[in-house]
Motif scaffolding. Structure first.
Motif, mmCIF file in Angstrom:
data_model
loop_
_atom_site.group_PDB
_atom_site.id
_atom_site.type_symbol
_atom_site.label_atom_id
_atom_site.label_comp_id
_atom_site.label_asym_id
_atom_site.label_seq_id
_atom_site.Cartn_x
_atom_site.Cartn_y
_atom_site.Cartn_z
ATOM 1 N N ALA A 40 0.883 -1.253 0.046
ATOM 2 C CA ALA A 40 0.022 -0.050 -0.104
ATOM 3 C C ALA A 40 0.793 1.147 0.097
ATOM 4 O O ALA A 40 0.642 2.236 -0.523
ATOM 5 C CB ALA A 40 -0.906 -0.058 1.038
ATOM 6 N N HIS A 41 1.759 1.377 0.758
ATOM 7 C CA HIS A 41 2.690 2.481 0.863
ATOM 8 C C HIS A 41 3.612 2.560 -0.588
ATOM 9 O O HIS A 41 3.822 3.907 -0.878
ATOM 10 C CB HIS A 41 3.947 2.280 1.984
ATOM 11 N N TRP A 42 3.899 1.450 -1.129
ATOM 12 C CA TRP A 42 4.592 1.488 -2.452
ATOM 13 C C TRP A 42 3.612 2.223 -3.459
ATOM 14 O O TRP A 42 4.066 3.189 -4.149
ATOM 15 C CB TRP A 42 4.803 0.240 -2.823
ATOM 16 N N ILE A 43 2.476 2.003 -3.522
ATOM 17 C CA ILE A 43 1.552 2.798 -4.430
ATOM 18 C C ILE A 43 1.374 4.058 -4.202
ATOM 19 O O ILE A 43 1.366 4.906 -4.921
ATOM 20 C CB ILE A 43 0.111 1.929 -4.477
ATOM 21 N N MET A 44 1.227 4.420 -2.782
ATOM 22 C CA MET A 44 1.030 5.657 -2.043
ATOM 23 C C MET A 44 2.357 6.580 -2.408
ATOM 24 O O MET A 44 2.359 7.790 -2.446
ATOM 25 C CB MET A 44 0.845 5.785 -0.611
ATOM 26 N N SER A 45 3.335 5.952 -2.406
ATOM 27 C CA SER A 45 4.682 6.742 -2.686
ATOM 28 C C SER A 45 4.700 7.605 -3.866
ATOM 29 O O SER A 45 5.458 8.576 -3.944
ATOM 30 C CB SER A 45 5.871 5.763 -2.755
ATOM 31 N N ALA A 46 3.909 7.236 -4.992
ATOM 32 C CA ALA A 46 3.812 8.173 -6.171
ATOM 33 C C ALA A 46 2.538 8.861 -6.132
ATOM 34 O O ALA A 46 2.213 9.558 -7.180
ATOM 35 C CB ALA A 46 3.837 7.151 -7.475
ATOM 36 N N GLY A 47 2.030 9.127 -5.101
ATOM 37 C CA GLY A 47 0.862 10.313 -4.878
ATOM 38 C C GLY A 47 -0.543 9.424 -5.103
ATOM 39 O O GLY A 47 -1.585 10.290 -4.936
ATOM 40 N N ALA A 48 -0.518 8.280 -5.332
ATOM 41 C CA ALA A 48 -1.639 7.545 -5.744
ATOM 42 C C ALA A 48 -2.558 7.212 -4.519
ATOM 43 O O ALA A 48 -1.767 7.088 -3.157
ATOM 44 C CB ALA A 48 -1.704 6.495 -6.562
ATOM 45 N N MET A 49 -3.900 7.237 -4.267
ATOM 46 C CA MET A 49 -4.854 6.889 -3.187
ATOM 47 C C MET A 49 -5.093 5.233 -3.465
ATOM 48 O O MET A 49 -5.120 4.820 -4.381
ATOM 49 C CB MET A 49 -5.881 7.619 -3.337
ATOM 50 N N VAL A 50 -5.186 4.608 -2.492
ATOM 51 C CA VAL A 50 -5.157 3.110 -2.237
ATOM 52 C C VAL A 50 -6.327 2.712 -1.612
ATOM 53 O O VAL A 50 -6.642 3.003 -0.514
ATOM 54 C CB VAL A 50 -4.065 2.360 -1.766
ATOM 55 N N VAL A 51 -7.185 1.854 -2.103
ATOM 56 C CA VAL A 51 -8.525 1.587 -1.728
ATOM 57 C C VAL A 51 -8.312 -0.261 -1.901
ATOM 58 O O VAL A 51 -8.445 -0.654 -2.834
ATOM 59 C CB VAL A 51 -9.555 2.027 -2.624
ATOM 60 N N MET A 52 -8.428 -0.637 -0.541
ATOM 61 C CA MET A 52 -8.693 -2.357 -0.503
ATOM 62 C C MET A 52 -10.094 -2.759 -1.234
ATOM 63 O O MET A 52 -10.835 -2.155 -0.695
ATOM 64 C CB MET A 52 -8.498 -2.719 0.771
ATOM 65 N N VAL A 53 -9.977 -3.623 -2.075
ATOM 66 C CA VAL A 53 -11.115 -4.138 -2.807
ATOM 67 C C VAL A 53 -11.764 -5.333 -1.961
ATOM 68 O O VAL A 53 -11.285 -6.386 -2.073
ATOM 69 C CB VAL A 53 -11.028 -4.209 -4.376
ATOM 70 N N PRO A 54 -12.643 -5.209 -0.901
ATOM 71 C CA PRO A 54 -13.001 -6.216 -0.170
ATOM 72 C C PRO A 54 -13.983 -7.317 -0.972
ATOM 73 O O PRO A 54 -14.487 -6.956 -2.156
ATOM 74 C CB PRO A 54 -13.827 -5.572 0.928
ATOM 75 N N CYS A 55 -14.011 -8.659 -0.660
ATOM 76 C CA CYS A 55 -14.767 -9.550 -1.183
ATOM 77 C C CYS A 55 -16.279 -9.171 -0.974
ATOM 78 O O CYS A 55 -16.696 -9.285 0.145
ATOM 79 C CB CYS A 55 -14.555 -10.840 -0.959
ATOM 80 N N PRO A 56 -17.033 -8.926 -1.897
ATOM 81 C CA PRO A 56 -18.392 -8.337 -1.565
ATOM 82 C C PRO A 56 -19.587 -9.570 -1.429
ATOM 83 O O PRO A 56 -20.729 -9.303 -0.854
ATOM 84 C CB PRO A 56 -18.793 -7.761 -3.007
ATOM 85 N N THR A 57 -19.013 -10.709 -1.367
ATOM 86 C CA THR A 57 -19.845 -11.736 -1.025
ATOM 87 C C THR A 57 -19.348 -12.793 0.209
ATOM 88 O O THR A 57 -18.110 -12.618 0.345
ATOM 89 C CB THR A 57 -20.049 -12.857 -2.387
ATOM 90 N N ALA A 231 2.954 -7.722 -14.790
ATOM 91 C CA ALA A 231 3.153 -8.436 -13.392
ATOM 92 C C ALA A 231 4.662 -8.958 -13.340
ATOM 93 O O ALA A 231 5.253 -9.016 -14.429
ATOM 94 C CB ALA A 231 2.391 -9.755 -13.421
ATOM 95 N N THR A 232 4.955 -8.809 -12.242
ATOM 96 C CA THR A 232 6.323 -9.344 -11.798
ATOM 97 C C THR A 232 6.223 -10.574 -10.719
ATOM 98 O O THR A 232 5.310 -10.476 -10.027
ATOM 99 C CB THR A 232 7.203 -8.524 -11.211
ATOM 100 N N GLN A 233 7.281 -11.390 -10.994
ATOM 101 C CA GLN A 233 7.124 -12.629 -9.902
ATOM 102 C C GLN A 233 7.800 -12.044 -8.702
ATOM 103 O O GLN A 233 7.827 -12.539 -7.759
ATOM 104 C CB GLN A 233 7.984 -13.877 -10.539
ATOM 105 N N TRP A 234 8.790 -11.051 -8.660
ATOM 106 C CA TRP A 234 9.338 -10.540 -7.586
ATOM 107 C C TRP A 234 8.464 -9.399 -7.084
ATOM 108 O O TRP A 234 7.513 -9.202 -7.621
ATOM 109 C CB TRP A 234 10.644 -9.768 -7.697
ATOM 110 N N HIS A 235 8.796 -9.000 -5.504
ATOM 111 C CA HIS A 235 7.873 -7.932 -4.970
ATOM 112 C C HIS A 235 8.601 -6.690 -5.275
ATOM 113 O O HIS A 235 9.559 -6.259 -4.296
ATOM 114 C CB HIS A 235 7.784 -8.182 -3.431
ATOM 115 N N PRO A 236 8.249 -5.850 -6.050
ATOM 116 C CA PRO A 236 8.744 -4.476 -6.152
ATOM 117 C C PRO A 236 8.802 -3.628 -4.883
ATOM 118 O O PRO A 236 9.535 -2.468 -4.804
ATOM 119 C CB PRO A 236 8.236 -3.735 -7.367
ATOM 120 N N GLU A 237 7.679 -4.021 -3.948
ATOM 121 C CA GLU A 237 7.412 -3.242 -2.884
ATOM 122 C C GLU A 237 8.492 -3.395 -1.953
ATOM 123 O O GLU A 237 8.549 -2.401 -1.165
ATOM 124 C CB GLU A 237 5.999 -3.385 -2.682
ATOM 125 N N PHE A 238 9.179 -4.276 -1.850
ATOM 126 C CA PHE A 238 10.042 -4.686 -0.938
ATOM 127 C C PHE A 238 11.472 -4.344 -1.355
ATOM 128 O O PHE A 238 12.460 -4.968 -1.663
ATOM 129 C CB PHE A 238 10.341 -6.178 -0.787
#
Length: 291
Positions: A40-57, A231-238
């Motif tokens: 979440a912090h990785w995405i936010m680092s570029a100024g974007a807002m993050v919304v977790m998408v919960p399972c609706p069912t 997509a990447t197999q590695w974790h760019p956020e780490f």
């Protein structure tokens, strides 16, 4: 001056699941949906807002909100890492009980990819997210690289975890290689034991592990009207503190630029399955049976 919320990108982040556990001391018997902090912090680092998408069912579901509503509202989605992909999702039986994966999360993730693909919104996958995207579009996986790939190196070391790393070769001429000009070899973290066996149709491999040649990055091939999926197999956020692994900023910028373009010039929707909303219906049916 800081951008107001109305001008910031809104990026969905898929949920991780902790299924109901009667022995858990907190939230006893309740299903938990959550995100890992650093992505979440990785995405936010570029100024974007993050919304977790919960399972609706599920057993506590109320109301009429669907994943399609989130896909319509948000500018893109990142598919989280986490549990193994259930082999049944790509037509196989588990070779060992510990490789059973999480079928319910698979159904949720498939429905989420389906919703954003049908909305023509960009999708980026990380680790499990790469594997799930490959399966969603018709590819297959190795259930365990060390067992099924002769000569495979260790791709997951539980003790080292995100400090475990190996080299990759970027495919010359690929979009990924264009993001890192003059750098056809790099080092990335490695926290997985499953991997791509057969690449999904209309997708291209953009990086391979060295020396065992396992796909490490994929992207949907450019086509008229086709939206962004990578997509990447590695974790760019780490991010490594010593700078020894591939810089993550170019990957994030590329994805967010695609989200910005799509906000202005939407792509036509496309379903990865032959029947529209198939994954969403399978998810709802499976969770209703669990009641």
């Amino acid at each position: 001056m800081s951008l107001p919320a109305s001008r910031r990108l809104k990026i969905g982040l898929s949920a991780c699941f902790s299924h109901a556990d009667p022995d858990r001391s907190l939230f006893t018997g309740k299903t938990l949906q959550y995100v890992e902090q650093s992505i979440a912090h990785w995405i936010m680092s570029a100024g974007a807002m993050v919304v977790m998408v919960p399972c609706p069912t599920g057993e506590t579901a109320r109301g009429d909100v669907t994943l399609a509503h989130y896909a319509d509202w948000l500018d893109g989605v990142v598919m989280h890492g986490g549990a193994d992909v259930w082999p049944g999702s790509y037509g196989e039986e588990p070779l060992r009980p510990e490789w059973l994966g999480d079928r319910v999360r698979d159904l949720y993730d498939l429905a989420l990819v389906e919703a954003f693909s049908q909305a023509g919104k960009p999708i980026f996958g990380v680790c499990r997210g790469l594997q799930l995207i490959n399966v969603a579009f018709g590819g297959t996986l190795y259930q365990d690289l060390l067992t099924q790939v002769p000569g495979a190196q260790v791709h997951r070391d539980a003790k080292q975890y995100d400090r475990h790393a190996h080299d990759i070769a970027l495919v010359s001429g690929s979009r990924l290689s264009q993001l890192y000009p003059g750098q056809l070899r790099a080092r990335v973290n490695s926290i997985h034991h499953q991997g791509i066996k057969q690449i999904a149709p209309n997708f291209e491999v953009e990086a391979w592990s060295i020396p065992d040649h396992i796909p490490e990055a994929i992207r949907r091939a450019p086509r008229p009207g086709g939206g962004y999926i990578a997509a990447t197999q590695w974790h760019p956020e780490f991010r490594s503190e010593d700078g020894s692994t591939l810089d993550d900023s170019a990957l994030l910028d590329d994805f967010l630029q695609a989200c910005s373009r799509t906000r202005t010039f939407p792509f036509p929707g496309h379903s990865p399955f032959q029947i529209r909303d198939r994954a969403a219906r399978l998810l709802k049916r499976a969770l209703l049976r669990r009641r």
